[in-house]
Design an enzyme around this catalytic site. Structure first.
Site, short mmCIF file in Angstrom:
data_model
loop_
_atom_site.label_atom_id
_atom_site.label_comp_id
_atom_site.label_asym_id
_atom_site.label_seq_id
_atom_site.Cartn_x
_atom_site.Cartn_y
_atom_site.Cartn_z
CG HIS A 178 -0.26 0.38 2.52
ND1 HIS A 178 0.36 -0.72 3.30
CD2 HIS A 178 -0.13 1.59 3.10
CE1 HIS A 178 0.98 0.14 4.41
NE2 HIS A 178 0.77 1.64 4.12
C1 UD1 Z 1 -1.98 6.01 5.02
C2 UD1 Z 1 -0.74 6.74 5.66
C3 UD1 Z 1 0.31 5.79 5.52
C4 UD1 Z 1 0.08 4.42 6.31
C5 UD1 Z 1 -1.44 4.05 5.68
C6 UD1 Z 1 -1.91 2.94 6.66
C7 UD1 Z 1 -0.48 9.12 5.14
C8 UD1 Z 1 0.37 10.20 4.50
N1 UD1 Z 1 -0.16 8.02 4.91
O1 UD1 Z 1 -1.81 5.97 3.81
O2 UD1 Z 1 1.52 6.31 6.14
O3 UD1 Z 1 0.89 3.55 6.02
O4 UD1 Z 1 -2.39 4.98 5.83
O5 UD1 Z 1 -2.83 2.04 5.98
O6 UD1 Z 1 -1.23 9.56 5.94
N2 UD1 Z 1 -9.16 4.98 1.07
C9 UD1 Z 1 -10.18 4.07 1.00
N3 UD1 Z 1 -11.00 3.69 2.28
C10 UD1 Z 1 -10.26 3.77 3.41
C11 UD1 Z 1 -9.16 4.28 3.47
C12 UD1 Z 1 -8.66 5.06 2.46
O7 UD1 Z 1 -11.02 3.84 -0.03
O8 UD1 Z 1 -10.82 3.16 4.57
C13 UD1 Z 1 -8.70 5.50 -0.08
C14 UD1 Z 1 -8.68 6.94 0.29
O9 UD1 Z 1 -9.92 7.38 -0.39
C15 UD1 Z 1 -7.55 7.46 -0.81
C16 UD1 Z 1 -6.41 6.28 -0.74
O10 UD1 Z 1 -7.06 4.93 -0.30
O11 UD1 Z 1 -8.15 7.62 -2.12
C17 UD1 Z 1 -5.38 6.39 0.13
O12 UD1 Z 1 -5.92 6.71 1.61
P1 UD1 Z 1 -5.07 7.56 2.69
O13 UD1 Z 1 -5.70 7.65 3.77
O14 UD1 Z 1 -4.81 9.03 1.94
O15 UD1 Z 1 -3.55 6.99 2.57
P2 UD1 Z 1 -3.17 5.67 2.81
O16 UD1 Z 1 -2.57 5.11 1.43
O17 UD1 Z 1 -4.00 4.83 3.65
N1 UDP Z 2 -3.66 -5.04 8.79
C1 UDP Z 2 -4.97 -5.48 9.35
N2 UDP Z 2 -5.62 -6.06 8.04
C2 UDP Z 2 -4.96 -5.90 6.89
C3 UDP Z 2 -3.60 -5.38 6.66
C4 UDP Z 2 -3.09 -5.10 7.80
O1 UDP Z 2 -5.34 -5.32 10.39
O2 UDP Z 2 -5.74 -6.39 6.01
C5 UDP Z 2 -2.77 -4.53 10.10
C6 UDP Z 2 -1.28 -5.26 10.06
O3 UDP Z 2 -1.12 -6.56 10.82
C7 UDP Z 2 -0.78 -4.02 11.23
C8 UDP Z 2 -1.30 -2.75 10.53
O4 UDP Z 2 -2.64 -3.29 9.97
O5 UDP Z 2 -0.76 -4.20 12.34
C9 UDP Z 2 -0.39 -2.11 9.57
O6 UDP Z 2 -0.95 -1.05 8.96
P1 UDP Z 2 -0.84 -0.63 7.63
O7 UDP Z 2 0.04 -1.70 6.59
O8 UDP Z 2 -1.97 -0.33 6.99
O9 UDP Z 2 0.36 0.63 7.80
P2 UDP Z 2 1.71 0.97 8.28
O10 UDP Z 2 2.03 0.07 9.32
O11 UDP Z 2 2.43 0.33 6.88
O12 UDP Z 2 1.94 2.42 8.49
#
Ligand code: UD1
Ligand code: UDP
Length: 351
Positions: free
Chosen positions: A202
């Site tokens: 991601h």
């Molecule tokens: C964010 C964090 C990243 C973290 C990740 C954990 C920032 C800059 N990035 O990235 O550090 O590792 O969360 O998972 O804060 N979206 C959905 N449904 C959701 C959530 C997101 O559709 O429930 C879509 C959003 O609408 C957007 C894209 O996913 O289009 C990215 O979401 P965003 O929260 O901006 O960043 P992440 O990639 O989730």
């Molecule tokens: N995780 C989860 N469900 C999923 C994928 C990840 O619960 O389908 C958990 C994972 O085990 C970890 C956390 O989400 O505890 C990590 O989050 P993510 O990878 O989204 O973010 P990051 O740690 O890279 O910021």
């Protein structure tokens, strides 16, 4: 003491679950949870509150799906309103997301003390939004709870010994979560073979770069011919794959799952392949080797001790690392505090 906890993204829910459990044991601490809304799908948000019994957020700001500026700006404005009305002693923030920097900045401007959990981490890659968020957040935090010795050294190198803040080695709150919730693991609704790889992708540097994402998917397609790959797919990656011509074969893509299902799979998988920050550590907590599809990591102690290998985003490098993986690792080493972070964090906040 009144604490406002700002959370918005999946890993923050998991970390807050562990700390909120500990806070609830103290009658003299009141915690108010603010959910920024950054993650909002039920399997990216609600499921964690339900499964892990995180207290229901007192405020849900419902800010999501925006660019960095609009998202962080709207959070700043709405968090400030909450802080003005609630007047907490502390604002508690986790990690490096847009919700983290918005919470820190809103609090600091109002002269409310900021506690940063997971401070001091660095990838030294300023193109990552997370690196910018964490550097700025650290600089305005009053207590910096560092998960590792490396994090403390990083801060020392940046001159933090001369900055008016408290640096505390707390250990890693994610290990507290892993230890507690492993007793509650839940089988996912899919059939799991005896031998499988657990994968996630991601990180923006991979999803937003077609060459990197393409190479990662090609490598996974190839490896999956030999070993089943289960890939709970982040909505960000799902949208990008759907809008592209990437050819997914063999990989078993599923919807994001709850933490208890992740724990179940972590307990049983053969190998973890990921670009997640949290999952690199969880692989270690659950004694599984990890291949990290990035060019650098904040968790370098895992690399130094051979628990994790950086494989970048090149097809052959990923496949070769999979073929050469050593599964005979000795996990008898304490890198993250052994599950005592929540207690240490609360002791410090009470001082
Ligand atoms: C964010 C964090 C990243 C973290 C990740 C954990 C920032 C800059 N990035 O990235 O550090 O590792 O969360 O998972 O804060 N979206 C959905 N449904 C959701 C959530 C997101 O559709 O429930 C879509 C959003 O609408 C957007 C894209 O996913 O289009 C990215 O979401 P965003 O929260 O901006 O960043 P992440 O990639 O989730
Ligand atoms: N995780 C989860 N469900 C999923 C994928 C990840 O619960 O389908 C958990 C994972 O085990 C970890 C956390 O989400 O505890 C990590 O989050 P993510 O990878 O989204 O973010 P990051 O740690 O890279 O910021």
């Amino acid at each position: 003491m009144k604490i406002i906890t700002i959370i918005g993204a999946r890993p923050q829910f998991i970390k807050a679950a562990a700390l909120s459990r500990e806070i609830a044991k103290h009658d003299n601490i009141k915690e108010i949870i603010v959910h920024t809304g950054q993650h909002y799908d039920s399997n990216m948000s609600d499921i964690f509150f339900e499964q892990m019994s995180i207290p229901k957020p007192h405020f849900n700001l419902d800010i999501n799906g925006l660019g960095h500026g609009a998202m962080t700006g709207q959070m700043l404005e709405k968090i400030e309103k909450v802080l003005l009305s609630e007047k907490p002693d502390w604002v508690l923030i986790y990690g490096d997301t847009n919700s983290t920097i918005a919470g820190a900045l809103a609090a600091k401007k109002l002269h409310i003390k900021v506690a940063h959990v997971e401070a001091g981490l660095r990838s030294y890659n300023m193109d990552m939004p997370e690196e910018v968020n964490r550097i700025l957040t650290d600089r305005i935090s009053d207590i910096l709870f560092c998960p590792t010795d490396t994090a403390i050294k990083n801060l020392e190198k940046e001159g933090y010994n001369n900055i008016d803040c408290r640096i505390v080695k707390s250990g890693d709150i994610m290990q507290d979560a892993a230890i507690f919730y492993t007793q509650k693991e839940q089988k996912p609704s899919i059939d799991l073979p005896k031998k499988f790889i657990l994968a996630t992708i991601h990180r923006a540097e991979n999803t937003d770069e077609p060459k990197r994402l393409g190479a990662i998917l090609e490598a996974l397609n190839k490896i999956a011919k030999e070993t089943t790959i289960i890939l709970p797919l982040h909505p960000r990656t799902k949208k990008i794959i759907e809008d592209s011509s990437f050819n997914i074969q063999n990989i078993n893509i599923i919807e994001p799952v709850g933490y208890l299902e992740m724990v179940y799979m972590l307990n049983r998988c053969k190998l973890v392949m990921t670009d997640s920050g949290g999952l690199q550590k969880e692989a270690f907590f659950f004694k599984k080797p990890c291949l990290t599809m990035r060019d650098e990591t904040e968790w370098i102690e895992l690399i130094e001790n051979n628990f994790n290998t950086l494989v970048g985003a090149q097809k052959d490098e990923i496949i070769n690392a999979y073929k050469e993986q050593n599964y005979q690792l000795n996990y008898n080493i304490d890198l993250y505090g052994g599950g005592t972070a929540a207690k240490k964090i609360i002791e410090e906040l009470k001082k």
